[in-house]
Motif scaffolding. Structure first.
Motif, PDB file in Angstrom:
ATOM      1  N   ALA A 333       0.830  -1.203   0.000  1.00 20.26           N
ATOM      2  CA  ALA A 333       0.000   0.000   0.000  1.00 20.26           C
ATOM      3  C   ALA A 333       0.867   1.257   0.000  1.00 20.26           C
ATOM      4  O   ALA A 333       0.558   2.247  -0.685  1.00 20.26           O
ATOM      5  N   ALA A 334       1.968   1.230   0.759  1.00 20.40           N
ATOM      6  CA  ALA A 334       2.858   2.391   0.824  1.00 20.40           C
ATOM      7  C   ALA A 334       3.543   2.637  -0.515  1.00 20.40           C
ATOM      8  O   ALA A 334       3.640   3.783  -0.983  1.00 20.40           O
ATOM      9  N   ILE A 335       4.023   1.563  -1.146  1.00 27.34           N
ATOM     10  CA  ILE A 335       4.678   1.702  -2.447  1.00 27.34           C
ATOM     11  C   ILE A 335       3.693   2.215  -3.483  1.00 27.34           C
ATOM     12  O   ILE A 335       3.985   3.131  -4.266  1.00 27.34           O
ATOM     13  N   THR A 336       2.493   1.636  -3.504  1.00 24.30           N
ATOM     14  CA  THR A 336       1.489   2.038  -4.481  1.00 24.30           C
ATOM     15  C   THR A 336       1.101   3.501  -4.304  1.00 24.30           C
ATOM     16  O   THR A 336       0.939   4.245  -5.280  1.00 24.30           O
ATOM     17  N   ALA A 337       0.961   3.943  -3.050  1.00 18.89           N
ATOM     18  CA  ALA A 337       0.600   5.332  -2.793  1.00 18.89           C
ATOM     19  C   ALA A 337       1.652   6.285  -3.357  1.00 18.89           C
ATOM     20  O   ALA A 337       1.322   7.307  -3.979  1.00 18.89           O
ATOM     21  N   ARG A 338       2.920   5.947  -3.145  1.00 21.07           N
ATOM     22  CA  ARG A 338       4.003   6.808  -3.665  1.00 21.07           C
ATOM     23  C   ARG A 338       4.010   6.791  -5.192  1.00 21.07           C
ATOM     24  O   ARG A 338       4.191   7.824  -5.845  1.00 21.07           O
ATOM     25  N   LEU A 339       3.792   5.636  -5.784  1.00 20.77           N
ATOM     26  CA  LEU A 339       3.784   5.532  -7.245  1.00 20.77           C
ATOM     27  C   LEU A 339       2.614   6.304  -7.850  1.00 20.77           C
ATOM     28  O   LEU A 339       2.738   6.894  -8.930  1.00 20.77           O
ATOM     29  N   ILE A 411      11.428  -7.426   2.477  1.00 19.68           N
ATOM     30  CA  ILE A 411      12.155  -6.203   2.151  1.00 19.68           C
ATOM     31  C   ILE A 411      11.990  -5.204   3.298  1.00 19.68           C
ATOM     32  O   ILE A 411      10.917  -5.084   3.898  1.00 19.68           O
ATOM     33  N   THR A 412      13.053  -4.494   3.627  1.00 16.23           N
ATOM     34  CA  THR A 412      13.006  -3.559   4.746  1.00 16.23           C
ATOM     35  C   THR A 412      12.430  -2.212   4.301  1.00 16.23           C
ATOM     36  O   THR A 412      12.405  -1.894   3.100  1.00 16.23           O
ATOM     37  N   GLU A 413      11.998  -1.423   5.281  1.00 15.52           N
ATOM     38  CA  GLU A 413      11.482  -0.090   4.973  1.00 15.52           C
ATOM     39  C   GLU A 413      12.558   0.767   4.316  1.00 15.52           C
ATOM     40  O   GLU A 413      12.268   1.552   3.402  1.00 15.52           O
ATOM     41  N   ALA A 414      13.800   0.624   4.763  1.00 13.53           N
ATOM     42  CA  ALA A 414      14.891   1.400   4.166  1.00 13.53           C
ATOM     43  C   ALA A 414      15.100   1.008   2.710  1.00 13.53           C
ATOM     44  O   ALA A 414      15.368   1.860   1.850  1.00 13.53           O
ATOM     45  N   GLN A 415      14.990  -0.288   2.411  1.00 18.00           N
ATOM     46  CA  GLN A 415      15.138  -0.739   1.030  1.00 18.00           C
ATOM     47  C   GLN A 415      13.980  -0.259   0.170  1.00 18.00           C
ATOM     48  O   GLN A 415      14.173   0.081  -1.005  1.00 18.00           O
ATOM     49  N   VAL A 416      12.786  -0.234   0.738  1.00 20.73           N
ATOM     50  CA  VAL A 416      11.634   0.304   0.002  1.00 20.73           C
ATOM     51  C   VAL A 416      11.876   1.774  -0.346  1.00 20.73           C
ATOM     52  O   VAL A 416      11.642   2.215  -1.482  1.00 20.73           O
ATOM     53  N   GLU A 417      12.337   2.538   0.636  1.00 19.58           N
ATOM     54  CA  GLU A 417      12.584   3.969   0.401  1.00 19.58           C
ATOM     55  C   GLU A 417      13.648   4.166  -0.672  1.00 19.58           C
ATOM     56  O   GLU A 417      13.499   5.032  -1.557  1.00 19.58           O
ATOM     57  N   ARG A 418      14.706   3.371  -0.616  1.00 20.23           N
ATOM     58  CA  ARG A 418      15.757   3.468  -1.628  1.00 20.23           C
ATOM     59  C   ARG A 418      15.211   3.114  -3.007  1.00 20.23           C
ATOM     60  O   ARG A 418      15.491   3.800  -4.005  1.00 20.23           O
ATOM     61  N   THR A 419      14.409   2.067  -3.079  1.00 17.98           N
ATOM     62  CA  THR A 419      13.831   1.631  -4.356  1.00 17.98           C
ATOM     63  C   THR A 419      12.977   2.737  -4.966  1.00 17.98           C
ATOM     64  O   THR A 419      13.070   3.042  -6.157  1.00 17.98           O
ATOM     65  N   LEU A 420      12.141   3.370  -4.148  1.00 16.74           N
ATOM     66  CA  LEU A 420      11.252   4.412  -4.655  1.00 16.74           C
ATOM     67  C   LEU A 420      12.015   5.675  -5.039  1.00 16.74           C
ATOM     68  O   LEU A 420      11.651   6.363  -6.000  1.00 16.74           O
ATOM     69  N   ASP A 421      13.083   5.981  -4.318  1.00 18.19           N
ATOM     70  CA  ASP A 421      13.917   7.131  -4.694  1.00 18.19           C
ATOM     71  C   ASP A 421      14.566   6.895  -6.052  1.00 18.19           C
ATOM     72  O   ASP A 421      14.622   7.805  -6.893  1.00 18.19           O
ATOM     73  N   VAL A 422      15.066   5.676  -6.266  1.00 21.74           N
ATOM     74  CA  VAL A 422      15.662   5.335  -7.562  1.00 21.74           C
ATOM     75  C   VAL A 422      14.604   5.380  -8.655  1.00 21.74           C
ATOM     76  O   VAL A 422      14.838   5.910  -9.748  1.00 21.74           O
ATOM     77  N   PHE A 423      13.423   4.830  -8.358  1.00 24.52           N
ATOM     78  CA  PHE A 423      12.343   4.835  -9.343  1.00 24.52           C
ATOM     79  C   PHE A 423      12.008   6.267  -9.759  1.00 24.52           C
ATOM     80  O   PHE A 423      11.886   6.568 -10.960  1.00 24.52           O
ATOM     81  N   GLU A 424      11.859   7.155  -8.778  1.00 19.01           N
ATOM     82  CA  GLU A 424      11.515   8.541  -9.099  1.00 19.01           C
ATOM     83  C   GLU A 424      12.633   9.226  -9.887  1.00 19.01           C
ATOM     84  O   GLU A 424      12.357   9.974 -10.845  1.00 19.01           O
ATOM     85  N   ALA A 425      13.877   8.976  -9.527  1.00 21.97           N
ATOM     86  CA  ALA A 425      14.992   9.598 -10.240  1.00 21.97           C
ATOM     87  C   ALA A 425      15.015   9.164 -11.704  1.00 21.97           C
ATOM     88  O   ALA A 425      15.259   9.974 -12.606  1.00 21.97           O
ATOM     89  N   ILE A 426      14.745   7.895 -11.950  1.00 18.90           N
ATOM     90  CA  ILE A 426      14.735   7.401 -13.333  1.00 18.90           C
ATOM     91  C   ILE A 426      13.545   7.978 -14.094  1.00 18.90           C
ATOM     92  O   ILE A 426      13.670   8.387 -15.255  1.00 18.90           O
ATOM     93  N   ALA A 427      12.389   8.015 -13.453  1.00 19.84           N
ATOM     94  CA  ALA A 427      11.211   8.571 -14.110  1.00 19.84           C
ATOM     95  C   ALA A 427      11.447  10.035 -14.471  1.00 19.84           C
ATOM     96  O   ALA A 427      11.076  10.499 -15.575  1.00 19.84           O
ATOM     97  N   ARG A 428      12.099  10.779 -13.578  1.00 17.32           N
ATOM     98  CA  ARG A 428      12.395  12.187 -13.840  1.00 17.32           C
ATOM     99  C   ARG A 428      13.365  12.302 -15.020  1.00 17.32           C
ATOM    100  O   ARG A 428      13.169  13.144 -15.926  1.00 17.32           O
ATOM    101  N   SER A 429      14.387  11.460 -15.045  1.00 14.82           N
ATOM    102  CA  SER A 429      15.378  11.527 -16.115  1.00 14.82           C
ATOM    103  C   SER A 429      14.776  11.181 -17.464  1.00 14.82           C
ATOM    104  O   SER A 429      15.044  11.863 -18.469  1.00 14.82           O
TER     105      SER A 429
END
Length: 432
Positions: A333-339, A411-429
């Motif tokens: 739910a947290a990942i989907t909300a951010r996406l 998967i840990t919360e820290a890994q989720v946060e890292r994954t979503l940060d990478v996802f957003e950076a790629i989407a922006r690029s």
């Protein structure tokens, strides 16, 4: 051996491979893995958002699984199917307890394709027909029979093999083939499927086989109402309903099985992948009133591999004792909300879908035209590798424009946060 000799041997090994797999497309030699991470031969860590073909629901090398397998291999490693073993009987008992409703009969094999073929065999045992119904974009394996029931694979010359298959459209609401909108559509896809089966099938089909959530064909989740309508359709036309839950089972969607989410009980359910905790084990759960296999119908030398069965019991125990299904629901739910927030900001992101930690992101060149962004999806996954996150990609089936996020439930919360940060950076690029 020296490092140079080892590398040369590996290169010779690559040249010796016949091909046909997808591994060669990933320039990495895996050294070790734990939890939701793996490390390559250089020591670099990657967050694994593929769970290695969506199989490691409890993560890489879960301690319970490793301990169970270590204990089992000290007793015996292989016992053929004619003999009972403690792991086999305990696993059959446990799966029968987990099976929804009347799905109390268990069979085992070693691949998903074999399991789906077993489901078809069981349907043919119980219905006087050779016709099967499948959904557009469905995927059920790569053997000659199952590839015939799957979305056509590029350059595939094998689809002429197997029994007659009738394909009907699925509830792909983002790209409705009837150009309608759910729920005002009235489930036109089900009405059309009914007419197609009634008018185009040479005889009443034996069964309709479908993924509870389509995986390889585009990460498509269907409305609960659609699932219930398909159940009624099968009942009305005398067909068995087979749910392929190979990808969705054992916590992936936040429940033991996706059919529980939709309040639908199939007649046969195909299981595997997440069950074995990294060891190969597949099979079916079926209604207890169906005529079973005859001896030899679906028997394989290593089908009752006790090491895999010990691993499966430990994997189920881990899901239960560590409350991993609840964890999958919360993190999903947290990942989907951010996406969804990112979807509203970037033209590239057309749709976000999937329950639990079975998440697909459909990339488009334009939200208006919905033109598939295939090249961007491939670039997305390649850039993810460079930044230490392994995303999935619908490269071989469907439209080829889906980025998948399906990490282990641990998967840990820290890994989720890292994954979503990478996802957003790629989407922006890629959006520049």
């Amino acid at each position: 051996m020296t490092k140079a000799v080892q590398e040369s041997d590996l290169e010779l090994g690559r040249k010796a491979m016949l091909g046909g797999g997808v591994g060669a497309a990933i320039a990495m030699v895996v050294d070790h893995a734990r939890g939701a991470s793996l490390w390559d031969a250089t020591g670099r860590e990657y967050i694994d958002c593929t769970s290695q073909a969506w199989s490691l629901n409890v993560g890489h090398c879960h301690p319970r699984v490793v301990a169970a397998v270590t204990e089992q291999v000290q007793k015996y490693t292989h016992i053929r199917t004619s003999f009972d073993t403690v792991p086999k009987l305990l696993l059959a008992k446990k799966l029968s307890e987990l099976g929804p409703g009347r799905l109390k009969k268990v069979s085992f094999c070693l691949t998903g394709s074999d399991a789906n073929e077993g489901a078809v065999k069981l349907a043919l045992r119980n219905r006087p027909s050779d016709v099967m119904v499948t959904l557009w974009d469905g995927y059920h394996g790569r053997t000659l029979a199952t590839i015939n029931m799957s979305w056509p694979h590029p350059n595939n010359r094998f689809t002429a093999w197997g029994g007659p298959v009738l394909r009907v459209p699925q509830a792909y609401c983002y790209r409705c083939p009837f150009q309608l909108t759910y729920p005002s559509c009235g489930l036109e896809c089900v009405r059309f499927a009914r007419q197609t089966i009634e008018h185009a099938a040479a005889e009443a089909p034996a069964a309709l086989i479908m993924e509870a959530v389509q995986g390889n064909g585009g990460m498509i989740d269907f409305p609960a109402e659609y699932h219930r309508a398909i159940r009624r359709l099968c009942d009305d036309l005398g067909m068995l309903l087979i749910y392929d839950e190979i990808q969705t089972g054992f916590g992936r969607v936040g429940d033991w099985f996706a059919c529980n989410l939709y309040g639908v009980e199939p007649d046969i359910m195909v299981i595997g992948k997440g069950l074995g905790g990294g060891f190969p084990i597949f099979g079916t759960l079926s209604r207890d009133d169906l005529q079973p296999y005859s001896p030899g119908d679906h028997s394989f030398t290593f089908a009752h591999f006790p090491v895999s069965m010990a691993a499966a019991l430990a994997s189920i125990e881990a899901i239960e004792t560590e409350d991993l299904m609840a964890r999958g629901r919360t993190l999903g739910a947290a990942i989907t909300a951010r996406l969804l927030e990112l979807r509203d900001r970037y033209e590239l992101i057309g749709d976000v879908r999937g329950p639990g930690l079975m998440i697909g992101v459909e990339l488009v060149k334009s939200k208006t035209t919905k033109e598939p962004a295939r090249e961007e999806a491939h670039a997305f996954v390649q850039e993810g590798l460079k930044q230490g996150v392994i995303f999935g990609e619908s490269k071989y089936l469907g439209l080829g424009n889906i980025v998948k996020i399906k990490p282990p439930l641990v998967i840990t919360e820290a890994q989720v946060e890292r994954t979503l940060d990478v996802f957003e950076a790629i989407a922006r690029s890629l959006s520049r």
